[in-house]
Write a protein that holds these residues in place. Structure first.
Motif, mmCIF file in Angstrom:
data_model
loop_
_atom_site.group_PDB
_atom_site.id
_atom_site.type_symbol
_atom_site.label_atom_id
_atom_site.label_comp_id
_atom_site.label_asym_id
_atom_site.label_seq_id
_atom_site.Cartn_x
_atom_site.Cartn_y
_atom_site.Cartn_z
ATOM 1 N N LEU A 31 0.852 -1.182 0.000
ATOM 2 C CA LEU A 31 0.000 0.000 0.000
ATOM 3 C C LEU A 31 0.891 1.236 0.000
ATOM 4 O O LEU A 31 1.838 1.325 0.787
ATOM 5 N N GLU A 32 0.595 2.157 -0.910
ATOM 6 C CA GLU A 32 1.375 3.380 -1.039
ATOM 7 C C GLU A 32 0.478 4.599 -0.893
ATOM 8 O O GLU A 32 -0.699 4.550 -1.236
ATOM 9 N N VAL A 33 1.051 5.689 -0.407
ATOM 10 C CA VAL A 33 0.387 6.986 -0.416
ATOM 11 C C VAL A 33 0.915 7.714 -1.641
ATOM 12 O O VAL A 33 2.129 7.869 -1.802
ATOM 13 N N VAL A 34 0.018 8.142 -2.504
ATOM 14 C CA VAL A 34 0.388 8.889 -3.703
ATOM 15 C C VAL A 34 0.011 10.346 -3.470
ATOM 16 O O VAL A 34 -1.173 10.680 -3.354
ATOM 17 N N LEU A 35 1.030 11.203 -3.346
ATOM 18 C CA LEU A 35 0.792 12.635 -3.167
ATOM 19 C C LEU A 35 0.580 13.234 -4.546
ATOM 20 O O LEU A 35 1.476 13.214 -5.387
ATOM 21 N N GLU A 36 -0.626 13.747 -4.789
ATOM 22 C CA GLU A 36 -1.000 14.206 -6.129
ATOM 23 C C GLU A 36 -0.855 15.708 -6.344
ATOM 24 O O GLU A 36 -0.606 16.156 -7.452
ATOM 25 N N ALA A 37 -1.070 16.498 -5.286
ATOM 26 C CA ALA A 37 -1.012 17.958 -5.427
ATOM 27 C C ALA A 37 -0.708 18.574 -4.071
ATOM 28 O O ALA A 37 -0.863 17.936 -3.036
ATOM 29 N N ALA A 63 2.000 17.812 4.054
ATOM 30 C CA ALA A 63 1.623 18.855 5.009
ATOM 31 C C ALA A 63 0.176 19.257 4.758
ATOM 32 O O ALA A 63 -0.495 18.703 3.876
ATOM 33 N N GLU A 64 -0.303 20.219 5.525
ATOM 34 C CA GLU A 64 -1.662 20.707 5.321
ATOM 35 C C GLU A 64 -1.830 21.144 3.870
ATOM 36 O O GLU A 64 -0.978 21.842 3.316
ATOM 37 N N GLY A 65 -2.900 20.688 3.237
ATOM 38 C CA GLY A 65 -3.159 21.024 1.840
ATOM 39 C C GLY A 65 -2.693 19.978 0.848
ATOM 40 O O GLY A 65 -3.045 20.045 -0.333
ATOM 41 N N THR A 66 -1.920 18.984 1.295
ATOM 42 C CA THR A 66 -1.485 17.915 0.390
ATOM 43 C C THR A 66 -2.691 17.076 -0.005
ATOM 44 O O THR A 66 -3.473 16.653 0.844
ATOM 45 N N ARG A 67 -2.835 16.836 -1.295
ATOM 46 C CA ARG A 67 -3.903 15.953 -1.795
ATOM 47 C C ARG A 67 -3.282 14.597 -2.105
ATOM 48 O O ARG A 67 -2.220 14.528 -2.727
ATOM 49 N N TYR A 68 -3.964 13.537 -1.665
ATOM 50 C CA TYR A 68 -3.385 12.204 -1.746
ATOM 51 C C TYR A 68 -4.452 11.138 -1.974
ATOM 52 O O TYR A 68 -5.641 11.352 -1.749
ATOM 53 N N ARG A 69 -3.985 9.986 -2.427
ATOM 54 C CA ARG A 69 -4.803 8.772 -2.533
ATOM 55 C C ARG A 69 -3.943 7.603 -2.090
ATOM 56 O O ARG A 69 -2.725 7.696 -2.029
ATOM 57 N N PHE A 70 -4.589 6.483 -1.822
ATOM 58 C CA PHE A 70 -3.886 5.247 -1.492
ATOM 59 C C PHE A 70 -3.880 4.347 -2.717
ATOM 60 O O PHE A 70 -4.915 4.144 -3.349
ATOM 61 N N ARG A 71 -2.698 3.799 -3.056
ATOM 62 C CA ARG A 71 -2.579 2.832 -4.152
ATOM 63 C C ARG A 71 -2.390 1.455 -3.532
ATOM 64 O O ARG A 71 -1.466 1.235 -2.744
ATOM 65 N N LEU A 72 -3.252 0.524 -3.914
ATOM 66 C CA LEU A 72 -3.229 -0.830 -3.368
ATOM 67 C C LEU A 72 -2.647 -1.797 -4.384
ATOM 68 O O LEU A 72 -3.159 -1.900 -5.504
ATOM 69 N N ASP A 73 -1.588 -2.504 -3.997
ATOM 70 C CA ASP A 73 -0.959 -3.528 -4.838
ATOM 71 C C ASP A 73 -0.681 -3.053 -6.261
ATOM 72 O O ASP A 73 -0.903 -3.781 -7.221
ATOM 73 N N ASP A 74 -0.203 -1.827 -6.416
ATOM 74 C CA ASP A 74 0.119 -1.254 -7.730
ATOM 75 C C ASP A 74 -1.072 -1.257 -8.680
ATOM 76 O O ASP A 74 -0.907 -1.194 -9.895
ATOM 77 N N ALA A 75 -2.268 -1.368 -8.156
ATOM 78 C CA ALA A 75 -3.474 -1.391 -9.002
ATOM 79 C C ALA A 75 -4.132 -0.010 -8.985
ATOM 80 O O ALA A 75 -3.560 0.956 -9.471
ATOM 81 N N GLY A 76 -5.304 0.091 -8.405
ATOM 82 C CA GLY A 76 -6.036 1.352 -8.408
ATOM 83 C C GLY A 76 -5.663 2.279 -7.272
ATOM 84 O O GLY A 76 -5.093 1.858 -6.267
ATOM 85 N N CYS A 77 -5.981 3.550 -7.452
ATOM 86 C CA CYS A 77 -5.794 4.560 -6.408
ATOM 87 C C CYS A 77 -7.153 4.939 -5.843
ATOM 88 O O CYS A 77 -8.111 5.147 -6.593
ATOM 89 N N PHE A 78 -7.222 5.046 -4.520
ATOM 90 C CA PHE A 78 -8.487 5.276 -3.841
ATOM 91 C C PHE A 78 -8.347 6.377 -2.796
ATOM 92 O O PHE A 78 -7.293 6.514 -2.164
ATOM 93 N N PRO A 79 -9.428 7.146 -2.565
ATOM 94 C CA PRO A 79 -9.378 8.160 -1.507
ATOM 95 C C PRO A 79 -9.305 7.502 -0.134
ATOM 96 O O PRO A 79 -9.632 6.323 0.025
ATOM 97 N N ASP A 80 -8.877 8.265 0.843
ATOM 98 C CA ASP A 80 -8.793 7.802 2.224
ATOM 99 C C ASP A 80 -10.210 7.577 2.752
ATOM 100 O O ASP A 80 -11.029 8.497 2.736
ATOM 101 N N PRO A 81 -10.529 6.374 3.241
ATOM 102 C CA PRO A 81 -11.890 6.123 3.721
ATOM 103 C C PRO A 81 -12.260 6.900 4.981
ATOM 104 O O PRO A 81 -13.430 7.000 5.318
ATOM 105 N N VAL A 82 -11.285 7.480 5.682
ATOM 106 C CA VAL A 82 -11.591 8.291 6.867
ATOM 107 C C VAL A 82 -11.081 9.729 6.688
ATOM 108 O O VAL A 82 -10.791 10.420 7.660
ATOM 109 N N SER A 83 -11.025 10.179 5.453
ATOM 110 C CA SER A 83 -10.546 11.517 5.150
ATOM 111 C C SER A 83 -11.392 12.584 5.834
ATOM 112 O O SER A 83 -12.604 12.455 5.945
ATOM 113 N N ARG A 84 -10.737 13.646 6.257
ATOM 114 C CA ARG A 84 -11.462 14.772 6.850
ATOM 115 C C ARG A 84 -11.951 15.748 5.780
ATOM 116 O O ARG A 84 -12.801 16.593 6.053
ATOM 117 N N HIS A 85 -11.389 15.645 4.570
ATOM 118 C CA HIS A 85 -11.793 16.584 3.524
ATOM 119 C C HIS A 85 -11.632 15.945 2.154
ATOM 120 O O HIS A 85 -10.566 15.414 1.826
#
Length: 144
Positions: A31-37, A63-85
Protein backbone atom coordinates in the motif's frame (compact mmCIF):
# COMPACT_ATOMS: atom_id res chain seq x y z
CA UNK A 1 10.30 9.02 16.08
CA UNK A 2 7.73 10.49 18.46
CA UNK A 3 4.32 10.03 16.81
CA UNK A 4 1.32 11.90 18.10
CA UNK A 5 -1.96 10.34 17.01
CA UNK A 6 -5.39 11.40 18.14
CA UNK A 7 -7.22 8.68 16.18
CA UNK A 8 -6.12 5.16 15.27
CA UNK A 9 -6.53 5.69 11.50
CA UNK A 10 -6.37 8.53 9.01
CA UNK A 11 -3.89 11.25 8.04
CA UNK A 12 -2.59 13.26 11.00
CA UNK A 13 -0.18 16.17 10.94
CA UNK A 14 2.77 15.77 13.28
CA UNK A 15 4.03 18.62 15.45
CA UNK A 16 7.63 17.89 14.43
CA UNK A 17 6.71 17.96 10.74
CA UNK A 18 5.20 15.66 8.17
CA UNK A 19 2.00 13.67 8.16
CA UNK A 20 1.48 10.20 9.60
CA UNK A 21 -0.85 8.00 7.55
CA UNK A 22 -2.55 4.86 8.86
CA UNK A 23 -5.20 2.84 7.06
CA UNK A 24 -6.86 -0.54 7.53
CA UNK A 25 -6.59 -2.62 4.36
CA UNK A 26 -6.32 -6.34 5.22
CA UNK A 27 -6.17 -7.76 1.67
CA UNK A 28 -3.39 -5.89 -0.18
CA UNK A 29 0.23 -6.91 0.22
CA UNK A 30 1.49 -3.43 -0.68
CA UNK A 31 0.00 0.00 0.00
CA UNK A 32 1.38 3.38 -1.04
CA UNK A 33 0.39 6.99 -0.42
CA UNK A 34 0.39 8.89 -3.70
CA UNK A 35 0.79 12.63 -3.17
CA UNK A 36 -1.00 14.21 -6.13
CA UNK A 37 -1.01 17.96 -5.43
CA UNK A 38 0.01 20.52 -2.86
CA UNK A 39 2.97 20.36 -0.48
CA UNK A 40 5.32 17.44 -1.21
CA UNK A 41 3.68 16.43 -4.49
CA UNK A 42 4.29 14.64 -6.70
CA UNK A 43 5.59 11.73 -4.67
CA UNK A 44 4.79 8.12 -3.81
CA UNK A 45 5.64 6.62 -0.41
CA UNK A 46 5.18 2.97 0.52
CA UNK A 47 3.57 2.40 3.92
CA UNK A 48 4.75 -0.37 6.22
CA UNK A 49 2.49 -3.33 6.84
CA UNK A 50 1.46 -3.70 10.49
CA UNK A 51 -0.37 -6.49 12.33
CA UNK A 52 -4.13 -6.92 11.93
CA UNK A 53 -4.34 -5.53 8.40
CA UNK A 54 -3.04 -2.00 8.96
CA UNK A 55 -0.50 -0.03 6.93
CA UNK A 56 1.22 3.06 8.36
CA UNK A 57 4.05 5.48 7.83
CA UNK A 58 5.33 8.99 8.29
CA UNK A 59 5.55 11.05 5.10
CA UNK A 60 7.85 13.98 5.95
CA UNK A 61 6.98 16.06 2.87
CA UNK A 62 3.17 15.83 3.29
CA UNK A 63 1.62 18.85 5.01
CA UNK A 64 -1.66 20.71 5.32
CA UNK A 65 -3.16 21.02 1.84
CA UNK A 66 -1.49 17.92 0.39
CA UNK A 67 -3.90 15.95 -1.79
CA UNK A 68 -3.39 12.20 -1.75
CA UNK A 69 -4.80 8.77 -2.53
CA UNK A 70 -3.89 5.25 -1.49
CA UNK A 71 -2.58 2.83 -4.15
CA UNK A 72 -3.23 -0.83 -3.37
CA UNK A 73 -0.96 -3.53 -4.84
CA UNK A 74 0.12 -1.25 -7.73
CA UNK A 75 -3.47 -1.39 -9.00
CA UNK A 76 -6.04 1.35 -8.41
CA UNK A 77 -5.79 4.56 -6.41
CA UNK A 78 -8.49 5.28 -3.84
CA UNK A 79 -9.38 8.16 -1.51
CA UNK A 80 -8.79 7.80 2.22
CA UNK A 81 -11.89 6.12 3.72
CA UNK A 82 -11.59 8.29 6.87
CA UNK A 83 -10.55 11.52 5.15
CA UNK A 84 -11.46 14.77 6.85
CA UNK A 85 -11.79 16.58 3.52
CA UNK A 86 -12.71 15.50 -0.01
CA UNK A 87 -12.52 18.77 -1.98
CA UNK A 88 -13.36 17.08 -5.30
CA UNK A 89 -16.10 14.77 -4.01
CA UNK A 90 -16.08 11.22 -2.67
CA UNK A 91 -14.06 9.72 -5.55
CA UNK A 92 -11.43 12.48 -5.76
CA UNK A 93 -8.20 12.85 -3.86
CA UNK A 94 -8.30 13.32 -0.10
CA UNK A 95 -6.71 16.40 1.47
CA UNK A 96 -4.60 16.67 4.62
CA UNK A 97 -6.17 19.19 6.99
CA UNK A 98 -5.21 20.69 10.34
CA UNK A 99 -8.32 20.34 12.53
CA UNK A 100 -6.79 22.59 15.19
CA UNK A 101 -6.93 25.47 12.71
CA UNK A 102 -10.74 25.45 12.53
CA UNK A 103 -12.39 28.35 14.36
CA UNK A 104 -15.38 26.85 16.17
CA UNK A 105 -18.29 29.23 16.62
CA UNK A 106 -20.94 27.08 18.28
CA UNK A 107 -20.25 27.81 21.97
CA UNK A 108 -23.79 29.15 22.48
CA UNK A 109 -25.59 26.16 20.94
CA UNK A 110 -27.31 24.01 23.56
CA UNK A 111 -28.69 21.28 21.31
CA UNK A 112 -32.31 20.43 20.69
CA UNK A 113 -35.05 19.61 23.16
CA UNK A 114 -35.58 15.85 23.46
CA UNK A 115 -39.30 16.35 24.01
CA UNK A 116 -41.12 15.72 20.75
CA UNK A 117 -38.21 13.92 19.06
CA UNK A 118 -38.72 10.49 17.49
CA UNK A 119 -36.01 7.87 17.04
CA UNK A 120 -37.03 5.14 14.61
CA UNK A 121 -34.95 2.01 14.11
CA UNK A 122 -36.01 -0.45 11.44
CA UNK A 123 -34.44 -3.87 10.99
CA UNK A 124 -34.86 -4.55 7.28
CA UNK A 125 -34.69 -8.32 7.80
CA UNK A 126 -37.95 -8.29 9.75
CA UNK A 127 -39.58 -5.73 7.46
CA UNK A 128 -39.38 -7.64 4.14
CA UNK A 129 -40.17 -11.13 2.92
CA UNK A 130 -36.79 -11.42 1.20
CA UNK A 131 -35.07 -10.26 4.39
CA UNK A 132 -32.82 -7.77 2.59
CA UNK A 133 -32.81 -4.16 1.45
CA UNK A 134 -33.64 -5.06 -2.17
CA UNK A 135 -36.87 -6.73 -1.04
CA UNK A 136 -38.41 -3.70 0.62
CA UNK A 137 -41.94 -2.91 -0.51
CA UNK A 138 -42.85 -0.15 -2.96
CA UNK A 139 -44.54 1.74 -0.13
CA UNK A 140 -41.27 1.95 1.80
CA UNK A 141 -38.93 2.96 -1.05
CA UNK A 142 -38.24 6.31 0.60
CA UNK A 143 -37.20 4.69 3.88
CA UNK A 144 -33.51 3.98 4.39
Amino acid sequence: MNLQRRYPIGAELQSNGGTHFRVWAPRPKKLEVVLEAGPGAPATVQLKQQPDGYFAGLVPQAAEGTRYRFRLDDAGCFPDPVSRHQPDGPHGASEVVDPSGFAWNDNGWRGVDLEGQVIYEMHIGTFTRRRDLAGRSAGARGVG
